[in-house]
Design a protein around this motif. Sequence first.
Motif, PDB file in Angstrom:
ATOM      1  N   ARG A 248       0.826  -1.209   0.000  1.00  0.00           N
ATOM      2  CA  ARG A 248       0.000   0.000   0.000  1.00  0.00           C
ATOM      3  C   ARG A 248       0.862   1.261   0.000  1.00  0.00           C
ATOM      4  O   ARG A 248       0.557   2.238  -0.678  1.00  0.00           O
ATOM      5  CB  ARG A 248      -0.938   0.013   1.202  1.00  0.00           C
ATOM      6  N   TYR A 249       1.952   1.216   0.752  1.00  0.00           N
ATOM      7  CA  TYR A 249       2.849   2.371   0.785  1.00  0.00           C
ATOM      8  C   TYR A 249       3.436   2.632  -0.589  1.00  0.00           C
ATOM      9  O   TYR A 249       3.471   3.751  -1.067  1.00  0.00           O
ATOM     10  CB  TYR A 249       3.984   2.164   1.781  1.00  0.00           C
TER      11      TYR A 249
ATOM     12  N   GLN B 141       2.317   1.841  -3.421  1.00  0.00           N
ATOM     13  CA  GLN B 141       1.322   2.204  -4.425  1.00  0.00           C
ATOM     14  C   GLN B 141       1.029   3.697  -4.380  1.00  0.00           C
ATOM     15  O   GLN B 141       0.156   4.179  -5.075  1.00  0.00           O
ATOM     16  CB  GLN B 141       0.026   1.406  -4.215  1.00  0.00           C
TER      17      GLN B 141
ATOM     18  N   ARG C 177       0.224   5.630  -1.603  1.00  0.00           N
ATOM     19  CA  ARG C 177      -0.654   6.150  -0.557  1.00  0.00           C
ATOM     20  C   ARG C 177       0.111   6.795   0.591  1.00  0.00           C
ATOM     21  O   ARG C 177      -0.429   7.604   1.316  1.00  0.00           O
ATOM     22  CB  ARG C 177      -1.542   5.033  -0.015  1.00  0.00           C
ATOM     23  N   VAL C 178       1.364   6.414   0.749  1.00  0.00           N
ATOM     24  CA  VAL C 178       2.182   6.944   1.840  1.00  0.00           C
ATOM     25  C   VAL C 178       3.564   7.282   1.294  1.00  0.00           C
ATOM     26  O   VAL C 178       4.178   6.465   0.609  1.00  0.00           O
ATOM     27  CB  VAL C 178       2.319   5.906   2.983  1.00  0.00           C
TER      28      VAL C 178
END
Length: 73
Positions: free
Chosen positions: A17-18, A20, A22-23
């Motif tokens: 997720r990071y 991708q 998002r962070v």
Amino acid sequence: MQRLRFRLAISQAQLLRYYQGRVAALSVNTEQGLRLQVPLHHFRGFVGHNGLNGYFEIELDGQNKLQQLSRLS
């Protein structure tokens, strides 16, 4: 120079997720009681099949800019 230590345990799914987008940075709490935001790209060399795990030391200069990040264990 200031040296601060912290532990990380981030699963592979969380890291995905990071990466991708998002962070952009990880927020870490050091043993010295400080909270730091470290850009995620500094950890790329430490990512394994199980994610990002370990005991780390960060070295900051007099302006609190990252000079070195290393995994101690």
